[in-house]
Design a protein around this motif. Structure first.
Motif, short mmCIF file in Angstrom:
data_model
loop_
_atom_site.label_atom_id
_atom_site.label_comp_id
_atom_site.label_asym_id
_atom_site.label_seq_id
_atom_site.Cartn_x
_atom_site.Cartn_y
_atom_site.Cartn_z
N VAL A 60 0.82 -1.20 0.00
CA VAL A 60 0.00 0.00 0.00
C VAL A 60 0.86 1.26 0.00
CG1 VAL A 60 -1.65 1.35 1.37
CG2 VAL A 60 -2.01 -1.11 1.03
N HIS A 61 1.94 1.24 0.77
CA HIS A 61 2.82 2.41 0.81
C HIS A 61 3.51 2.62 -0.54
CE1 HIS A 61 3.07 1.94 5.46
NE2 HIS A 61 2.06 2.69 5.09
N ALA A 62 3.79 1.55 -1.24
CA ALA A 62 4.39 1.68 -2.57
C ALA A 62 3.45 2.39 -3.54
CB ALA A 62 4.75 0.30 -3.12
N GLU A 63 2.14 2.32 -3.24
CA GLU A 63 1.14 3.03 -4.04
C GLU A 63 0.91 4.45 -3.52
OE1 GLU A 63 -0.38 1.84 -6.82
OE2 GLU A 63 0.92 0.08 -6.64
N GLY A 64 1.64 4.82 -2.49
CA GLY A 64 1.54 6.18 -1.96
C GLY A 64 0.35 6.42 -1.06
N ASN A 65 -0.18 5.36 -0.44
CA ASN A 65 -1.38 5.54 0.36
C ASN A 65 -1.13 5.29 1.84
OD1 ASN A 65 -4.06 6.08 1.02
ND2 ASN A 65 -4.85 4.92 -0.72
N ILE A 66 -2.16 5.63 2.63
CA ILE A 66 -2.16 5.53 4.09
C ILE A 66 -3.10 4.40 4.47
CG2 ILE A 66 -2.66 6.75 6.25
CD1 ILE A 66 -0.33 7.92 4.61
N ILE A 67 -2.68 3.54 5.41
CA ILE A 67 -3.54 2.44 5.85
C ILE A 67 -3.42 2.26 7.35
CG2 ILE A 67 -1.77 0.70 5.30
CD1 ILE A 67 -4.18 -1.18 4.51
N PHE A 68 -4.57 2.19 8.01
CA PHE A 68 -4.67 1.92 9.44
C PHE A 68 -5.16 0.48 9.63
CE2 PHE A 68 -5.20 6.20 11.88
CZ PHE A 68 -4.21 6.79 11.12
N ALA A 69 -4.76 -0.15 10.74
CA ALA A 69 -5.27 -1.46 11.12
C ALA A 69 -6.44 -1.29 12.06
CB ALA A 69 -4.18 -2.28 11.81
N GLN A 70 -7.52 -2.02 11.81
CA GLN A 70 -8.64 -2.01 12.75
C GLN A 70 -8.41 -3.11 13.79
OE1 GLN A 70 -12.68 -3.53 12.25
NE2 GLN A 70 -13.45 -1.45 12.55
#
Length: 374
Positions: free
Chosen positions: A91-101
Motif C-alpha cells: 500500500v505504501h508503494a502506491e503512496g497511500n495511508i492504511i490503518f489497522a482495525q
C-alpha cells in the motif's frame, strides 16, 4: 462529481489525504490457514483499492480469544505481523495511508474458535442472541452457528485486556501500519461494555454510564500512548430505532442512544484522537441517524468525522457539503469496484457486488472485479 468535495484534499492527523473517499473495514475472511495470517492475495486486494483517500483494514483480532469468525486475520503472532507487513509495504508503494482495525468480538464467538474450546469472554455472562458466528467445519469449509454462552471477565482480566489492545497497537506499528482504529461498534467487545443491555457488572466497569465507558477510555488511553492520539481512530455504530435483533446485537440500542454516544464521543474528544468513524445501519429500509445527533456529534468532536452505511455518491456529497462529515466510507461499492474514486469522478456505472463471495473463498469475488473499460 468532479467538482464535489470528495476530491478536495484533507488532513487527517498528520496525513494529507488525496480525496475524501474511504475504504472502511470489510470482513472478507481470506487469511492463510492455519494461523490467520495476512497474505499476498490480501495485499493485492488492498493495492487494487489504493486510490481511496484513506484505508482501514478488515477487523483484525488482537488475541486468539478475539476471533468470532473463521479465517479472519490476527495481529498477535510474529507470523501475522510479517504477513501484514507485505500488505502495508504494498500500500505504501502506491503512496497511500492504511490503518489497522483492532478487533475483539467478546461474546460474539463460539467455543470452536476459542483457545482450548473455552467459553468466549464478555463483560457479563449474557449470550448474544439472534446472530450467527461462522465456524470452520473442514479445511476451507464452514457453517453458521449460534454464539456460545460467554463467561464474565474478572476485573483483573479486563485490565489485562486493555494492555492486549496496547500490545496489538505495537504490533501494528511493527507491521508498518500508519495508525490504528479501535473497533467499538456492532455489538463487539467494547460495545458490550458500553451497553447496559450486555454489561451488568458490579465493579468499576459496570453500572453507571461513566463506569460503562471506562473500558473504552482506558483502551483509548493505552493505545494512544503507543501510536499517538493523532494516529488513532474509533468506530461506533449508534442505532436509534431497532428490531429486537438490533437491540441485542447490531449496535446494542440503548434506552437513550443520543446521551450514551455523545458521552462516548466526549471521551474521544478528551483524548484528542484523529477521527471518529460512524457506521450507520445498512440494511434495507434502515432508519437514518437523526439530524440532531449528527449536529451534536459535530459540536462535540473536533477531529475528522467519517460516515459509512449504504452511501451513494450523491448522498455522501450532500453530507460533506453540509459540513457534518469530513469523509465518506463506501463498503459494498468498493468491494465490487476497485477503481471506485475514478468511477465517482467520471460518473461511470458501478459493478454490482456478488453476495455469495463476500466471505471466504478464493480470488473470485475478491480481486477479480474489473476496472471500468471506456
Amino acid at each position: 462529481m468532479k467538482a464535489s468535495q470528495f476530491f478536495q484534499k484533507i488532513h487527517l492527523g498528520p496525513y494529507l489525504l488525496k480525496n475524501r473517499i474511504v475504504l472502511p473495514p470489510l470482513t472478507r475472511s481470506r487469511s492463510t490457514q492455519p494461523g490467520n495470517i495476512a497474505n499476498e492475495l490480501m495485499a493485492t486486494y488492498y493495492i487494487q483499492r489504493a486510490s481511496a483517500g484513506f484505508m482501514v483494514t478488515e477487523g483484525t483480532q488482537i488475541e486468539p480469544r478475539g476471533q468470532g469468525y473463521a479465517w479472519t486475520p490476527g495481529i498477535y503472532s510474529p507470523e501475522q505481523i510479517a504477513g501484514w507487513r507485505h500488505v502495508t509495504d504494498a500500500v505504501h508503494a502506491e503512496g497511500n495511508i492504511i490503518f489497522a482495525q483492532l478487533w475483539h468480538v467478546g461474546r460474539v464467538s463460539h467455543t470452536s474458535l476459542q483457545p482450548n474450546a473455552e467459553a468466549p469472554v464478555a463483560p457479563s455472562a449474557i449470550a448474544a442472541n439472534n446472530v450467527k458466528v461462522f465456524i470452520e467445519t473442514a479445511p476451507g469449509m464452514g457453517a453458521l452457528a449460534d454464539p456460545s454462552m460467554p463467561r464474565a471477565l474478572t476485573t483483573a482480566e479486563v485490565k489485562a485486556l486493555v494492555q492486549l489492545y496496547a500490545q496489538a497497537a505495537r504490533n501494528a506499528l511493527s507491521a508498518g501500519f500508519d495508525g490504528v482504529e479501535i473497533h467499538c461498534a456492532n455489538g463487539y467487545l467494547v460495545n458490550q461494555f458500553i451497553s447496559a443491555q450486555s454489561n451488568q457488572r458490579e465493579d468499576e466497569y459496570g453500572g453507571s454510564l461513566s463506569n460503562r465507558l471506562r473500558f473504552l477510555q482506558e483502551v483509548i488511553q493505552a493505545v494512544a500512548e503507543v501510536v499517538g492520539a493523532d494516529h488513532l481512530g474509533v468506530r461506533f455504530a449508534p442505532l436509534f430505532e431497532s428490531t429486537e435483533q438490533d437491540r441485542v446485537y447490531m449496535g446494542l440500542v440503548e434506552d437513550d442512544p443520543h446521551t450514551t454516544y455523545i458521552a462516548a464521543i466526549k471521551v474521544l474528544e478528551d483524548a484528542g484522537i484523529a477521527y471518529l468513524s460512524i457506521a450507520e445501519a445498512d440494511w434495507d429500509h434502515a432508519p437514518e441517524l437523526p439530524d440532531s445527533f449528527r449536529q451534536d456529534v459535530r459540536q462535540t468532536f473536533s477531529g475528522r468525522i467519517i460516515y459509512a452505511g449504504r452511501y451513494t455518491a450523491e448522498r455522501g456529497a450532500r453530507l460533506l457539503d453540509s459540513g457534518l462529515a469530513d469523509l465518506i466510507a463506501f463498503g459494498r461499492p468498493f468491494i465490487a469496484n476497485p477503481d471506485l474514486p475514478e468511477r465517482m469522478a467520471n460518473d461511470w456505472p458501478l459493478n454490482p457486488v456478488d453476495p455469495s463471495s463476500m466471505y471466504g473463498g478464493t480470488e473470485k469475488g475478491y480481486i477479480d472485479y474489473p476496472a471500468y473499460q471506456q
